[in-house]
Scaffold this motif. Structure first.
Motif, mmCIF file in Angstrom:
data_model
loop_
_atom_site.group_PDB
_atom_site.id
_atom_site.type_symbol
_atom_site.label_atom_id
_atom_site.label_comp_id
_atom_site.label_asym_id
_atom_site.label_seq_id
_atom_site.Cartn_x
_atom_site.Cartn_y
_atom_site.Cartn_z
ATOM 1 N N LYS A 252 0.851 -1.176 0.000
ATOM 2 C CA LYS A 252 0.000 0.000 0.000
ATOM 3 C C LYS A 252 0.892 1.233 0.000
ATOM 4 N N LEU A 253 0.311 2.364 -0.375
ATOM 5 C CA LEU A 253 1.074 3.590 -0.211
ATOM 6 C C LEU A 253 1.285 3.833 1.265
ATOM 7 N N PRO A 254 2.507 4.117 1.679
ATOM 8 C CA PRO A 254 2.739 4.368 3.101
ATOM 9 C C PRO A 254 1.905 5.526 3.590
ATOM 10 N N PRO A 255 1.384 5.444 4.834
ATOM 11 C CA PRO A 255 0.497 6.494 5.325
ATOM 12 C C PRO A 255 1.164 7.855 5.409
ATOM 13 N N GLU A 256 2.531 7.866 5.511
ATOM 14 C CA GLU A 256 3.159 9.170 5.640
ATOM 15 C C GLU A 256 3.281 9.897 4.303
ATOM 16 N N ILE A 257 3.025 9.166 3.188
ATOM 17 C CA ILE A 257 3.106 9.814 1.877
ATOM 18 C C ILE A 257 1.783 10.502 1.579
ATOM 19 N N SER A 258 1.851 11.770 1.250
ATOM 20 C CA SER A 258 0.633 12.501 0.928
ATOM 21 C C SER A 258 0.227 12.208 -0.501
ATOM 22 N N SER A 259 -0.899 12.772 -0.930
ATOM 23 C CA SER A 259 -1.352 12.555 -2.296
ATOM 24 C C SER A 259 -0.522 13.434 -3.229
ATOM 25 N N ALA A 260 -0.986 13.557 -4.468
ATOM 26 C CA ALA A 260 -0.207 14.237 -5.503
ATOM 27 C C ALA A 260 0.229 15.633 -5.061
ATOM 28 N N GLU A 261 1.457 15.992 -5.440
ATOM 29 C CA GLU A 261 1.997 17.292 -5.101
ATOM 30 C C GLU A 261 2.212 18.109 -6.362
ATOM 31 N N LYS A 262 2.189 19.426 -6.206
ATOM 32 C CA LYS A 262 2.491 20.294 -7.322
ATOM 33 C C LYS A 262 3.971 20.193 -7.648
ATOM 34 N N ARG A 263 4.262 20.007 -8.928
ATOM 35 C CA ARG A 263 5.654 19.861 -9.326
ATOM 36 C C ARG A 263 6.442 21.127 -9.034
ATOM 37 N N GLU A 398 17.604 16.160 6.267
ATOM 38 C CA GLU A 398 17.283 16.428 7.659
ATOM 39 C C GLU A 398 16.317 15.387 8.216
ATOM 40 N N GLU A 399 15.289 15.058 7.434
ATOM 41 C CA GLU A 399 14.321 14.055 7.876
ATOM 42 C C GLU A 399 14.817 12.634 7.657
ATOM 43 N N GLY A 400 15.863 12.480 6.825
ATOM 44 C CA GLY A 400 16.331 11.139 6.507
ATOM 45 C C GLY A 400 15.311 10.374 5.691
ATOM 46 N N LYS A 401 14.883 10.977 4.572
ATOM 47 C CA LYS A 401 13.783 10.399 3.802
ATOM 48 C C LYS A 401 14.001 10.664 2.317
ATOM 49 N N ALA A 402 13.758 9.651 1.491
ATOM 50 C CA ALA A 402 13.821 9.784 0.035
ATOM 51 C C ALA A 402 12.502 9.314 -0.550
ATOM 52 N N THR A 403 11.864 10.180 -1.341
ATOM 53 C CA THR A 403 10.555 9.875 -1.925
ATOM 54 C C THR A 403 10.671 9.845 -3.442
ATOM 55 N N PHE A 404 10.037 8.844 -4.054
ATOM 56 C CA PHE A 404 10.072 8.666 -5.503
ATOM 57 C C PHE A 404 8.692 9.005 -6.072
ATOM 58 N N TYR A 405 8.687 9.786 -7.169
ATOM 59 C CA TYR A 405 7.443 10.294 -7.748
ATOM 60 C C TYR A 405 7.290 9.844 -9.194
ATOM 61 N N ASN A 406 6.053 9.550 -9.555
ATOM 62 C CA ASN A 406 5.672 9.410 -10.954
ATOM 63 C C ASN A 406 5.274 10.797 -11.438
ATOM 64 N N VAL A 407 6.092 11.411 -12.302
ATOM 65 C CA VAL A 407 5.897 12.806 -12.692
ATOM 66 C C VAL A 407 5.075 12.854 -13.972
ATOM 67 N N ALA A 408 3.919 13.508 -13.889
ATOM 68 C CA ALA A 408 3.070 13.743 -15.054
ATOM 69 C C ALA A 408 2.596 15.193 -14.965
ATOM 70 N N ASP A 409 1.261 15.410 -14.959
ATOM 71 C CA ASP A 409 0.770 16.763 -14.745
ATOM 72 C C ASP A 409 1.102 17.235 -13.341
ATOM 73 N N ARG A 410 1.136 16.284 -12.413
ATOM 74 C CA ARG A 410 1.578 16.544 -11.051
ATOM 75 C C ARG A 410 2.561 15.442 -10.668
ATOM 76 N N ALA A 411 3.051 15.510 -9.445
ATOM 77 C CA ALA A 411 4.007 14.504 -8.987
ATOM 78 C C ALA A 411 3.290 13.561 -8.030
#
Length: 444
Positions: A252-263, A398-411
């Protein structure tokens, strides 16, 4: 008077709670019934497969018996080599026949099982995305018939099942008048009446009832949406992917990941770098000012260096990060035998454990055939594959976190790693399939 109002409020709240509880219990019963039917369907498929195997075993046993009888007959004839019967026997032999051995194909990939699995995954994604929104916006989302934003775009629901479907929502409902909506304008010269406590209390009660009615209607809309989903997937079916399914659960998408973000928000942390030619494996060719890495079967004439990968066709970025936020994007030639990730500068370069994600000094998301997996310390997590053409990576030191995005109209985020940074982290890339390439994008 006040006590009567309080009593009515309590009675109204109790009634509404019972009604909402009944709706949830109804939905739970529906889901339990669906779960039972799907599990029974899988069990029936298993029984059918086992029956076919038993039939095949019986036929094979009969064939073995027939061959043993033929063998005995041949030996009997060989013992009569000097007789007329032996000379006549070759004329009675059947002509030689060449044929490929029969290999039975048995699987649990019936249409009903695949449809049920696809529907279950799509329903889970739909509810998960809907429930991310606050309560006050869910009704309007159902009424307007909007699709909930999803990191996968509802195009891939499991590593082995490709699925494209438009979600159907119930038609919008008539808006109920709010209890505090303004009435008709007062006529000229007409005096306003002083507020009446009794009417004010009645207005609050009416407002509470309207809110409860809206909640009840939203529950009914959600039930209808679930039924529409079931009908839609039952009618359309799905198409199996090329690679057989594996059982390690799709994440599942991890709960800490928010929905689509503005690129545009991510581009604030954009950082441009190139591939480091000192680290490139000899199968990897760098071009376009060291911004394009491709792989071929022929080795490039690189100088042997301690920094160069010698076993795995990998290359690192030219810049390492230990503080701040940094974002970059890459364009993929395909989603097959390609890996994108991060690695410490101290990663092994020569041994078999130098592969990204197969040690404790690197992290990566890797496309292997049609399967997408996240790797670290040789631990694999199978992900939902959004099949991106452009991938963004946000590293927050700083947070020690790497997030991977599928980039289209948004990320759209599809995975994140959390780790404590102990030394400089470098962008890292693995390319295996000949002709594939990864291009570092210009951020603008």
């Amino acid at each position: 008077m006040i006590s009567d109002v309080e009593r009515k409020l309590k009675e109204s709240a109790t009634t509404r709670k019972k009604a909402v509880l009944a709706e949830y219990q109804h939905m739970k019963a529906m889901l339990a019934r669906e779960e039972s039917e799907v599990l029974k369907a899988v069990d029936r498929e298993l029984e059918m497969g086992q029956t076919k195997i038993k039939d095949l075993m019986a036929k094979l046993t009969d064939n073995v018996d027939s061959m043993n009888k033929a063998k005995e007959e041949i030996h009997r004839l060989l013992n009569q080599t000097q007789t007329l019967a032996f000379l006549q026997a070759p004329f009675k032999l059947p002509p030689a026949v060449n044929f490929d051995p029969y290999t039975p194909r048995l699987s649990l990939d019936s249409k009903k099982v695949k449809q049920s699995e696809a529907f279950t995954a799509a329903l889970k994604n739909f509810l998960m995305e809907l429930l991310k929104h606050p309560h006050e916006t869910r009704i309007s989302i159902l009424q307007r018939g909007e699709k909930v934003a999803s990191a996968t775009g509802f195009t891939q629901v499991s590593p082995a099942i490709g699925l494209q479907s438009e979600l159907r929502f119930p038609p919008p409902l008539m808006r109920l008048p709010r209890s505090h909506s303004p009435g008709p304008p007062a006529k000229a010269g007409q005096k306003k009446k002083p507020p009446n406590k009794k009417e004010n209390t009645k207005s609050h009660l009416q407002s509470a009832e309207n809110t409860s009615e809206n909640l009840m209607k939203s529950m009914e809309n959600l039930k209808k949406s679930m039924e529409n989903l079931k009908e839609d997937f039952g009618a359309r079916g799905c198409q199996a992917a090329a690679e057989p399914r594996e059982n390690p659960g799709t994440s599942k998408l991890p709960p800490e990941i928010s929905s689509a973000e503005k690129r545009s928000e991510l581009l604030k942390y954009g950082y441009a770098f190139i591939y480091d030619p000192k680290t490139a494996h000899k199968r990897i060719a760098l071009s376009e000012n060291f911004t394009k890495a491709s792989v071929s079967d022929e080795h490039t004439d690189y100088v042997d260096l301690p920094e160069r990968f010698a076993v795995c066709s990998q290359v690192l970025g030219s810049k390492g990060f230990s503080t701040g936020r940094h974002y970059w994007e890459v364009r993929l030639s395909s989603n097959n035998f390609i890996g994108i990730g991060l690695a410490y500068g101290s990663i092994d370069r020569k041994g078999p454990t130098s592969r990204l994600g197969r040690n404790d000094k690197s992290w990566c998301v890797e496309w292997f055939n049609v399967k997408l997996s996240a790797w670290h310390s040789s631990n694999e997590l199978v992900l939902v594959n959004p099949s991106p053409k452009r991938v963004g990576v946000l590293l927050d030191c700083e947070e020690g976190k790497a997030t991977f995005y599928n980039v289209a109209d948004r990320a759209y985020p599809f995975h994140s790693f959390a780790f404590k940074i102990t030394e400089a982290v470098y962008p890292a890339f693995w390319i295996f399939s000949s002709g594939s390439f990864i291009t570092l994008c210009k951020l603008q």
